[in-house]
Design a protein around this motif. Structure first.
Motif, PDB file in Angstrom:
ATOM      1  N   ALA A 116       1.835   2.093  -3.892  1.00  0.00           N
ATOM      2  CA  ALA A 116       1.366   2.427  -4.713  1.00  0.00           C
ATOM      3  C   ALA A 116       0.942   3.785  -4.281  1.00  0.00           C
ATOM      4  O   ALA A 116       0.467   4.392  -5.217  1.00  0.00           O
ATOM      5  CB  ALA A 116       0.024   1.336  -4.472  1.00  0.00           C
ATOM      6  N   ILE A 117       1.200   4.243  -2.846  1.00  0.00           N
ATOM      7  CA  ILE A 117       0.707   5.750  -2.381  1.00  0.00           C
ATOM      8  C   ILE A 117       1.853   6.744  -3.328  1.00  0.00           C
ATOM      9  O   ILE A 117       1.610   7.925  -3.759  1.00  0.00           O
ATOM     10  CB  ILE A 117       0.613   6.120  -0.758  1.00  0.00           C
ATOM     11  CG1 ILE A 117      -0.967   5.399  -0.484  1.00  0.00           C
ATOM     12  CG2 ILE A 117       1.040   7.205  -0.950  1.00  0.00           C
ATOM     13  CD1 ILE A 117      -0.753   4.911   0.761  1.00  0.00           C
ATOM     14  N   ALA A 133      -2.997  -0.278  -7.400  1.00  0.00           N
ATOM     15  CA  ALA A 133      -3.741  -0.723  -6.079  1.00  0.00           C
ATOM     16  C   ALA A 133      -4.803  -2.304  -6.057  1.00  0.00           C
ATOM     17  O   ALA A 133      -4.921  -1.901  -5.404  1.00  0.00           O
ATOM     18  CB  ALA A 133      -4.146   0.943  -5.870  1.00  0.00           C
ATOM     19  N   ALA A 147       0.717  -1.021  -0.143  1.00  0.00           N
ATOM     20  CA  ALA A 147      -0.083  -0.205   0.475  1.00  0.00           C
ATOM     21  C   ALA A 147       0.792   1.132  -0.097  1.00  0.00           C
ATOM     22  O   ALA A 147       0.804   2.631  -0.949  1.00  0.00           O
ATOM     23  CB  ALA A 147      -1.017  -0.288   1.255  1.00  0.00           C
ATOM     24  N   LEU A 155      -3.081  -5.563  -5.375  1.00  0.00           N
ATOM     25  CA  LEU A 155      -2.582  -5.520  -3.777  1.00  0.00           C
ATOM     26  C   LEU A 155      -3.798  -5.798  -3.205  1.00  0.00           C
ATOM     27  O   LEU A 155      -4.033  -6.476  -2.370  1.00  0.00           O
ATOM     28  CB  LEU A 155      -2.394  -4.177  -3.386  1.00  0.00           C
ATOM     29  CG  LEU A 155      -1.011  -3.651  -4.585  1.00  0.00           C
ATOM     30  CD1 LEU A 155      -0.422  -3.081  -3.951  1.00  0.00           C
ATOM     31  CD2 LEU A 155       0.140  -5.167  -3.616  1.00  0.00           C
ATOM     32  N   VAL A 156      -5.148  -4.511  -3.465  1.00  0.00           N
ATOM     33  CA  VAL A 156      -6.386  -5.342  -2.684  1.00  0.00           C
ATOM     34  C   VAL A 156      -6.566  -6.525  -3.034  1.00  0.00           C
ATOM     35  O   VAL A 156      -7.228  -6.966  -2.186  1.00  0.00           O
ATOM     36  CB  VAL A 156      -7.243  -3.778  -3.112  1.00  0.00           C
ATOM     37  CG1 VAL A 156      -8.901  -4.276  -2.785  1.00  0.00           C
ATOM     38  CG2 VAL A 156      -6.905  -2.828  -2.473  1.00  0.00           C
TER      39      VAL A 156
END
Length: 381
Positions: A82-83, A171, A79, A174-175
């Motif tokens: 991705a940010i 994202a 996460a 990854l979720v």
């Protein structure tokens, strides 16, 4: 579905997502360089901040897994990656670019250590050589990220969109991975033994070989498009073809990596791989054209494809537990991946880019000459 199989699939997705992000970033480096008016030395400084962030974060990543579990640590650090990924596209100048690249490097380096540690735990429980499959997913992600970047550039999408659009896919991936699995699959290591440790003598050679291999890989990722654009005077989408050929060939060869090791032996895979990579680099540097760029960088990808997975496996055999050896080799290897780009940048500022890239030829020569013997000599601790 078997819980261990779910963990493997979810971890493959994380490797794919991380590779996708690095591929998308690699093809945007020339446009960021041009949009901010950076010379080779300035770009090298910015990329050094990326490396510095990762080197700072890698030991801290080793402390996170024992506290929350290697799977959960991988999800959290994914996460963070991705940010951070789109931030270089909005940097208004050199100073802010250095800041955001430090953050991106920190998230990427920590994720690298965490996901490889989790993959090592899965491989141990799987009781079969499967490390190449994870690295194949990373390479496939690099290929897809570079290809998507080239398509977006061809469509006239700016740098911000060139990073943000791939990031949305990352994202989502990854979720899905975190929802599917990414949990503990074994007893947690003691916190006191989870931090960074210098390799002992039995692992040092393997760690240094990993450093050399991934130094080449990192330099190709960040400098291949810059080199081809400056040498061939082509638009960015054409210059990206070198990294795309490299990523495609590496992904393809890693799919068959475990079978190749079983058939030919790990020492031959390492020695011959280093020689093939050396020949590919020599071709690109001595005769840079679109065709030789495709062939040469493809040869580099073929040569390096399975060396690092073999080194990780050998390091695991040389330590008290596989996770300890893999973490040592991985830390040195990814340090090489991150140090390579700024090293080439500084060398380019002094000697010129082509001369600086000759360092990569020397690195592959050392791997070819010494790597087979080092892997063959790996013995169970």
């Amino acid at each position: 579905m078997n819980p261990l199989a779910r963990e493997r699939i979810a971890t493959l997705a994380v490797f794919l997502a991380n590779g996708f992000g690095i591929g998308a970033w690699a093809v945007e480096v020339p446009r960021i360089k041009e949009s901010l008016g950076l010379d080779d030395t300035s770009l090298g400084i910015a990329l050094f901040c990326f490396a510095l962030g990762a080197i700072v974060a890698m030991p801290l990543a080793g402390q996170l897994a024992p506290r929350v579990g290697s799977g959960r640590a991988t999800a959290l650090l994914g996460a963070a990656f991705a940010i951070a990924l789109p931030l270089p596209g909005v940097a208004p100048g050199m100073l802010m670019l250095c800041v955001v690249l430090f953050a991106l490097g920190a998230s990427n380096g920590a994720l690298d250590v965490s996901m490889n540690g989790h993959a090592s735990a899965i491989e141990t429980r799987w009781r079969a050589p499967i490390m190449s499959s994870f690295h194949a997913a990373w390479s496939a992600g690099g290929l897809l990220g570079a290809a998507s970047g080239a398509v977006l550039q061809k469509a006239g999408i700016g740098v911000v969109g060139g990073l943000l659009a791939p990031d949305l896919f990352i994202a989502a991936l990854l979720v899905v991975a975190a929802s599917l699995a990414l949990r503990d699959i074994g007893p947690r290591a003691a916190a006191a033994s989870s931090g960074f440790a210098w390799p002992d003598s039995s692992v040092m050679k393997l760690a240094l070989l990993a450093f050399m291999c991934m130094l080449v890989e990192g330099a190709v990722a960040d400098w291949s498009a810059v080199y081809l654009r400056s040498t061939l005077n082509q638009q960015a989408s054409v210059a990206a073809i070198g990294y795309s050929a490299f990523a495609f060939s590496m992904a393809a060869c890693r799919i068959a990596g475990d079978a190749s090791v079983r058939r030919f032996g790990s020492s031959k895979v390492v020695a011959l791989g280093g020689l093939i990579a050396l020949a590919g680099l020599a071709l690109v540097l001595s005769l840079p054209t679109v065709l030789t760029a495709c062939v040469g960088f493809a040869m580099v990808g073929i040569g390096l494809a399975n060396i690092v997975p073999v080194i990780f496996s050998a390091a695991g055999r040389s330590s008290a537990t596989p996770a300890v050896g893999v973490s040592m080799a991985a830390t040195f290897g990814y340090a090489g991946f991150l140090v390579g780009p700024p090293l080439i940048g500084f060398g380019a500022g002094v000697l010129g880019l082509r001369a600086a890239l000759c360092v990569l030829v020397m690195a592959t020569l050392i791997v070819s000459l010494l790597g087979g013997k080092a892997v063959r000599g790996a013995q169970p601790a």
